[in-house]
Design a protein around this motif. Structure first.
Motif, short mmCIF file in Angstrom:
data_model
loop_
_atom_site.label_atom_id
_atom_site.label_comp_id
_atom_site.label_asym_id
_atom_site.label_seq_id
_atom_site.Cartn_x
_atom_site.Cartn_y
_atom_site.Cartn_z
N ASP A 135 0.86 -1.06 0.10
CA ASP A 135 0.20 -0.09 0.00
C ASP A 135 0.75 1.28 -0.08
O ASP A 135 0.53 2.28 -0.48
CB ASP A 135 -0.83 -0.13 1.27
CG ASP A 135 -2.17 -0.87 1.02
OD1 ASP A 135 -2.32 -1.41 0.15
OD2 ASP A 135 -2.63 -1.18 2.30
N LYS B 116 -7.73 2.31 -4.24
CA LYS B 116 -6.45 2.01 -4.11
C LYS B 116 -5.54 2.39 -4.83
O LYS B 116 -4.20 2.19 -5.18
CB LYS B 116 -6.44 0.35 -4.32
CG LYS B 116 -7.26 -0.32 -3.29
CD LYS B 116 -6.88 -1.65 -3.08
CE LYS B 116 -7.69 -2.68 -2.26
NZ LYS B 116 -7.58 -4.14 -2.39
N ILE C 93 -6.34 4.15 1.79
CA ILE C 93 -5.63 4.81 0.56
C ILE C 93 -6.24 5.60 -0.02
O ILE C 93 -5.70 6.92 -0.43
CB ILE C 93 -5.30 3.64 -0.32
CG1 ILE C 93 -4.34 2.43 0.41
CG2 ILE C 93 -4.45 3.89 -1.40
CD1 ILE C 93 -4.08 1.37 -0.56
#
Length: 965
Positions: A430, A623, A654
């Motif tokens: 991430d 994302k 995110i």
């Protein structure tokens, strides 16, 4: 090659307020022409009296083959036999450290020719006058006699003119004897020095990328000129020699009266010159292996570092990562060993030499007692990056440097996958959004950006090659390959990689070869539907610079794209083969639910499912899997901001970071109102996650850069104080009044954010906390109880609050530090002082390699420039000392691009613009080497900053005044 120099990711805003600019910087070693060394000029090269041709080397249109920077295609190397003897003591007659060598290169003649061109850097290598350049025919071929030979300085060739012609299809051997300087310039075969237990020690080591192998021995120094290398190193007894292959014979002997050791290594695989490595040192190592594969794994470093166990973390993650890549690529590790070595002096972060990877000490060595959580992650991702290259880049190599992005962008992307395999609890996959995607967008939004892939004919000179080692190559390359992997799916992406690597092993490719194999994998996958071929989709992302902003109107359901520019008034004079339109893969959610992915293929389209009513909300680019920004109609923006204020966790973490980053950058581009961007930070009072805080921290950092010398500063600081106080108190509670460290990886980062921002904005109790810890350390220097995670921010805060006593103590600790990561934290924090004369003294230290290593000098200057007190001091220092810095510290290093960016990033006035323009004019004749593009970007940023400040200052002052109450 890995991105270069690591400083904690969590220091951005605090550094802007109190000290230096923090963050990962991109550095890579690249070519530049040093000042000519007169000792090497006009020396005979082969024992034959020759005269250099009178052809001017400054002709705009080359007339002779040796005036071109690219090698002709008439010869191709087959193998080299190289013997090098580095002297680790000063030569009595020259006063220099030197090495001597002998090289035989076997090459095949592809096209009949009477000319041999082979790279040789005259400024470093002298061909010994007592020995002729010797040409021998092989397998029955007759070698023509040599008429004349000379060294062509500008294009770095040994030119050999023959009386007859080499025959096509025949092989020959060219033998040379030479001597070079083992300089401390961090390029080619060079010298690194360190002190251990009071004894000065010297290491002979190497850095060949991109065009520095020619400084070590005459060679065909282009990536497509692959060959097998047979290496022998002669070295003083008691030292150890390393190269790409395993050592197969080590004997003690006497040569010219010197008692030496001669180490011969197994032949390499067929590979490029830039991947060669030669090292002679007094280092020690620890050993491991890859299970079930008989691959020797060794970690090398200074003896004390190895004895204290600083190599074990690297050793423990290397095996799992290599196994991960073997599975990911579906290909065994191609070599018999994997050596990794930490060097005291190294310009890049690391270098993927095949079988002998070189690192900065901070990128390989981990000491639990002094290394932070961020240090550990940096080590894991850099090792992962370099190991990824063992297949992608080394086994299969780009044909020419114009496709460097494919090597480095790919390694940057999969480094997160490799690190995740070794440390699955960190969730580093991430963090690529913060570290690569957002960073790349900040550069690629400029009109002075450049496409990922250039035309081969446009990248010929070493300086042009060096410019490619930048944020676009590494971070945008990683971002678009991550996007490609996402819409293909990771298994399909990996399957295409596997066939690509197996098809082209030990050879060279262009990017179209990868597209072809990924297309084959996609075509063989049932149910995978793409709107166009991989080639059609991806060429739009690599052959034109920039990226789109996608605008969604939820009132109508329409969607459109346009080229996103930070300054919409800037002139884009670079033509685009696709008219700045992209095929955009987009994932999106509606009211928290995933929707069918959408492909935007035209400038404008209607997509009715995105139409909303009532309190419905839409969020695109979930994302942040796509490389683009998203804008919405005002109604959807209001609904998203309301959701952030009432139930922020309804939006994935995110994407909370994405909303902040998109809004601030859209505001800088005058696409949305600046107050809308500021409203995205209101929810931070309730936010505890790292990614949104770090993104807000970075973006508000720009506001501090623009306004920390104006009346906006006070209300802005008061507002951030109000927002960060709950975060500071949260971490104070969960750490039992700062007596322990959070367990979660990103919570450890956010604890640092909480302290650094709180101290810089005057949160009650914060400065007392950090200065108290620092005073305790000053009272007992041998017992530093500050947790490694917190040291950098504590050092910076305490030095900013203190004076000469604190600074001098930190300087003494810096000079005595035996751990490179600890030294780096102190080097950063020393720039945080608010005392001008201390900053001036620190700047002058940057000119003394005994005080600040050459590898660190430009970064130290940037840190000082990040301090509002040090900005003008650093700018004056660089202008005054530019010639010295450029010529003696390597203007070809990409750290010089970072230097230009760092010292000008606060510029926002007409006066500063004129100073910058004058600086450019004064140095135009010499040029700016690898910083050439950075200079253009500095001009563009300064003009955009001036415009933005003039248009927004009043509204920003009002907003902060109202919301800080």
């Amino acid at each position: 090659m890995a991105k270069g120099f690591y400083i904690s990711k969590n220091m951005g805003l605090a550094g802007l307020l109190m000290g230096a600019v923090a963050g990962v910087v991109i550095i890579a070693l690249a070519a530049v022409y040093d000042k000519e060394k007169t000792k090497n000029q006009n020396k005979p090269v082969d024992g034959v009296t020759t005269v250099s041709p009178t052809t001017s080397s400054t002709l705009s249109t080359p007339k002779n083959p040796w005036e071109y920077y690219r090698l002709p295609d008439s010869l191709s190397p087959v193998s080299y036999n190289i013997t090098l003897w580095p002297r680790l003591v000063v030569n009595a007659s020259t006063g220099l450290y030197i090495f001597t060598g002998q090289s035989d290169v076997v090459f095949r003649c592809e096209k009949e020719t009477d000319l041999i061109l082979i790279h040789c850097n005259k400024l470093n290598l002298t061909l010994l006058s007592g020995h002729r350049v010797r040409l021998t025919g092989l397998d029955g071929a007759t070698a023509p006699n040599v008429i004349s030979s000379w060294l062509q300085v500008k294009t770095e060739y040994l030119v050999i003119q023959l009386k007859g012609k080499l025959a096509a299809g025949k092989s020959y051997r060219l033998s040379t004897d030479f001597q070079g300087e083992l300089a401390d310039d961090l390029k080619g075969f060079y010298r690194s020095e360190y002190t251990e237990d009071g004894v000065k020690k010297v290491v002979a080591t190497s850095q060949m990328q991109a065009t520095f192998a020619r400084k070590a021995f005459p060679c065909f120094d282009e990536p497509a000129m692959k060959a097998v290398f047979h290496v022998t190193l002669i070295h003083q007894r008691g030292t150890v020699a390393l190269s790409n292959g395993r050592d197969v014979e080590t004997v003690n002997t006497t040569i010219d009266g010197a008692e030496v050791t001669k180490t011969r290594f197994e032949p390499t695989k067929r590979m490029s010159t830039y991947l060669l490595a030669f090292i002679v040192s007094d280092f020690a190592h620890i050993t491991g292996s890859i299970e079930n594969n008989n691959v020797l794994v060794r970690i090398w470093a200074r003896r004390k570092a190895i004895a204290e166990g600083h190599g074990y973390y690297a050793l423990n993650v290397t095996g799992p990562m290599l196994q991960f890549y073997e599975g990911y690529y579906n290909a065994s590790y191609p070599l018999s060993k994997s050596d990794q070595i930490a060097l005291p002096d190294f310009s890049a972060g690391a270098m993927e030499n095949w079988g002998l990877i070189t690192y900065r000490e901070t990128a390989l060595l981990f000491n639990p007692a002094s290394s932070s959580n961020g240090d550990k992650e940096w080590i894991a991702t850099v090792i992962s990056h370099e190991l990824a290259h063992m297949w992608f880049g080394n086994l299969v190599t780009m044909k020419w440097w114009n496709d460097l992005w494919l090597n480095e962008g790919f390694a940057s992307y999969v480094s997160y996958l490799g690190a995740d395999s070794a440390e699955p609890t960190w969730n580093v996959t991430d963090l690529i959004v913060l570290k690569e995607v957002h960073g790349a967008m900040s550069v690629d939004a400029l009109a002075s950006s450049h496409p990922l892939s250039a035309k081969e004919e446009d990248i010929v000179r070493p300086a042009q090659i060096s410019e490619l080692f930048d944020t676009i190559t590494y971070s945008k390359g990683a971002a678009v390959l991550r996007m490609l992997s996402d819409f293909l799916t990771e298994p399909v992406f990996a399957r295409g990689l596997s066939t690509y690597l197996n098809t082209f092993q030990y050879s060279n490719t262009v990017y179209q070869d990868l597209w072809k194999h990924l297309q084959m994998a996609a075509d063989s996958t049932p149910g995978l539907e793409l709107p166009a071929s991989v080639d059609d989709i991806m060429n739009r992302w690599i052959l034109q610079m920039g990226f789109p902003v996608v605008t969604i109107d939820t009132a109508t359901g329409s969607i459109n794209q346009r080229h996103f520019l930070l300054d919409p008034d800037s002139v884009v004079d670079r033509p685009s083969p696709f008219n700045y339109e992209w095929i955009v893969p987009m994932k999106w959610i509606k009211n928290g639910n995933d929707q069918t992915p959408y492909w935007l293929q035209t400038e404008t389209a209607t997509h009715l499912p995105m139409k909303t009513s009532g309190s419905d909300w839409v969020l695109a680019n979930t994302k942040v899997s796509g490389f683009f920004r998203v804008n919405y109609d005002s109604g959807n923006w209001d609904r998203l901001l309301t959701l952030l204020s009432t139930d922020h966790e309804a939006i994935p973490v995110i994407n909370r970071a994405q909303i902040v980053d998109d809004a601030f950058n859209l505001a800088r581009a005058r696409t949305v109102n600046t107050t809308l961007a500021l409203r995205t930070t209101l929810f931070l009072q309730r936010e505890r996650e790292y990614m949104p805080w770090q993104t807000a921290n970075k973006n508000l950092g720009y506001f501090f850069l623009m306004f920390d010398r104006s009346d906006v500063y006070g209300p802005m600081q008061a507002y951030l104080n109000k927002q960060v106080t709950p975060l500071f108190n949260h971490f104070k509670t969960i750490t039992a009044d700062w007596t322990k460290i959070p367990e979660k990886h990103t919570d450890q980062y956010n604890q640092v954010n909480a302290i650094s921002i709180a101290c810089s904005t005057g949160v009650a109790g914060c400065e007392e906390l950090t200065t108290g810890w620092f005073k305790d350390w000053m009272n007992t220097p041998e017992n530093n109880m500050i947790h490694p995670n917190l040291r950098q921010t504590v050092y910076c805060s305490a030095i900013a609050a203190g004076g000469m006593e604190e600074w001098d103590f930190a300087w003494r600790m810096y000079k005595e530090a035996s751990i490179a990561s600890e030294a780096d934290k102190l080097m950063y924090a020393l720039a945080c002082t608010r005392v001008p004369w201390l900053l001036n003294r620190y700047l002058n230290y940057c000119l003394d390699p005994e005080k600040i290593r050459k590898q660190d000098a430009t970064f130290t200057i940037v840190y000082i420039a990040g301090n509002v007190v040090g900005q003008s001091l650093a700018w004056d220092f660089v202008r005054t000392n530019w010639d010295h810095l450029f010529n003696d510290y390597g203007g070809g290093s990409l750290s010089f691009a970072r230097l230009i960016e760092g010292i000008t990033r606060r510029f926002s006035s007409e006066f500063e613009l004129k100073q910058l323009q004058q600086f450019i004019e004064e140095n135009a004749e010499q040029g700016f080497g690898s910083a050439t593009l950075a200079v253009d970007q500095a001009l563009e940023r300064t003009k955009a900053n001036m415009k933005w400040v003039a248009e927004n200052k009043k509204d920003i002052l009002t907003w902060f005044t109202v919301n800080s109450a």
